[in-house]
Design a protein around this motif. Structure first.
Motif, PDB file in Angstrom:
ATOM      1  N   LEU A  17       7.343  -3.057   0.314  1.00  0.00           N
ATOM      2  CA  LEU A  17       6.267  -2.121   0.622  1.00  0.00           C
ATOM      3  C   LEU A  17       5.128  -2.823   1.354  1.00  0.00           C
ATOM      4  O   LEU A  17       4.492  -2.244   2.247  1.00  0.00           O
ATOM      5  CB  LEU A  17       5.750  -1.483  -0.667  1.00  0.00           C
TER       6      LEU A  17
ATOM      7  N   ALA B 265       8.407   6.126   6.088  1.00  0.00           N
ATOM      8  CA  ALA B 265       7.063   5.716   5.664  1.00  0.00           C
ATOM      9  C   ALA B 265       6.003   6.234   6.626  1.00  0.00           C
ATOM     10  O   ALA B 265       4.926   6.698   6.208  1.00  0.00           O
ATOM     11  CB  ALA B 265       6.985   4.194   5.564  1.00  0.00           C
TER      12      ALA B 265
ATOM     13  N   GLU C 113      13.617   3.428   6.959  1.00  0.00           N
ATOM     14  CA  GLU C 113      12.480   3.260   6.049  1.00  0.00           C
ATOM     15  C   GLU C 113      11.163   3.293   6.810  1.00  0.00           C
ATOM     16  O   GLU C 113      10.178   3.887   6.343  1.00  0.00           O
ATOM     17  CB  GLU C 113      12.602   1.943   5.285  1.00  0.00           C
TER      18      GLU C 113
END
Length: 312
Positions: free
Chosen positions: A176, A102, A98
């Motif tokens: 997030l 990102a 991730e």
């Protein structure tokens, strides 16, 4: 044939990288026995544990035994936690993936418009400002940039967390929030590289004859730039994405340690300090396989981006 060639290269890369890392790790002072039993353990207890873990065998014998198990899908068990290395990697891998995804999204999402804007106004004030910003990002180490971002956004403004990780399965919003600062820190250097490469290739592409013909046909500058010039100019960018994967993975080791993320990079760092050889080897294998697979995928993307490669 191409796939077979890639597989052979993957095996060679794995053997060379894992052997060198295994030798270098064993050259470091200290061993897992001290980490497990402590400094006050008797020689009898140390010898018994060393025999149980197989550390009494010569280095080459231990490495070949590990390679034999790896061929059957067995990464071995951690010396420190006694947990299968494969299970530890599977638990940590989603965090690293991730973070990498990102960082790449941020880098590419900003690099394309920045590179296009700089190419359209080559030599003008905007181009010079973007060039200066790119050089500033390239010259700033990731750990320095990370500390600065923590100081501004976590300490001063207190809008983002400095450390910690929330899995997606628990809370998407907090996940997030916890990935923004590490991803921006990791992606800024790549952003500068991608933007400069795209700017340079776009400027060269805009001088091609077919671009001149498109202008003569009355096509708008925006349409020419986005529909006719961007795709052929993206070949070098795609190459850089594949080659920079190693830099990104290396950056995750620093970023995960700095921001306290429970990823593969931090696992490798912790395992190096504790002399947990098999866990380090498992992480090295995972990184090596990922690097070769991504570069193979880049070769396939070439044909989709540039039809000339398919006909070659």
């Amino acid at each position: 044939m191409i796939i077979l060639h890639r597989l052979v290269r993957l095996v060679v890369v794995l053997l060379v990288v894992t052997f060198l890392s295994y030798v270098l790790l064993n050259l470091l002072p200290g061993d897992p026995i001290t980490q497990i039993l402590g400094l006050s353990a008797t020689e009898e207890a140390r010898a018994q544990l060393r025999q149980e873990l197989g550390l009494d065998q010569p280095l080459l014998v231990r490495y070949l035994d590990w390679v034999g198990g790896l061929a059957g899908g067995d990464f071995g068990d951690s010396y420190i936690t006694r947990v299968p290395v494969a299970d530890e990697l599977a638990e940590r891998l989603p965090v690293t993936l991730e973070l990498l995804a990102a960082a790449q999204i941020i880098a590419l999402g900003l690099a394309v418009p920045v590179g296009v804007a700089a190419a359209r106004r080559a030599g003008q004030a905007l181009d010079q400002a973007l060039t200066a910003l790119s050089f500033a990002l390239l010259s700033t180490p990731v750990f320095v940039l990370g500390v600065l971002l923590i100081l501004v956004f976590a300490v001063t403004w207190q809008v983002l967390p400095a450390t910690g990780w929330t899995p997606i399965s628990l809370d998407l919003g907090w996940n997030l929030t916890s990935v923004i600062l590490p991803a921006v820190t990791l992606g800024c250097g790549q952003l500068a590289v991608y933007a400069r490469l795209l700017r340079t290739d776009l400027i060269a592409t805009l001088q091609e004859d077919y671009i001149t013909l498109a202008r003569a046909r009355g096509l708008s500058p925006r349409r020419i730039l986005w529909r006719h010039a961007l795709r052929p100019s993206a070949i070098t960018l795609i190459t850089a994405i594949g080659l920079n994967l190693g830099a990104l993975i290396g950056g995750t080791v620093i970023i995960e340690t700095l921001f306290g993320l429970p990823g593969v990079g931090r696992l490798i760092v912790d395992s190096i300090f504790s002399r947990d050889y098999l866990t380090v080897q498992g992480g090295v294998v995972l990184i090596s396989v990922g690097y070769v697979v991504v570069n193979f995928a880049v070769d396939l993307v070439y044909a989709a981006v540039d039809p000339r490669i398919r006909r070659a």
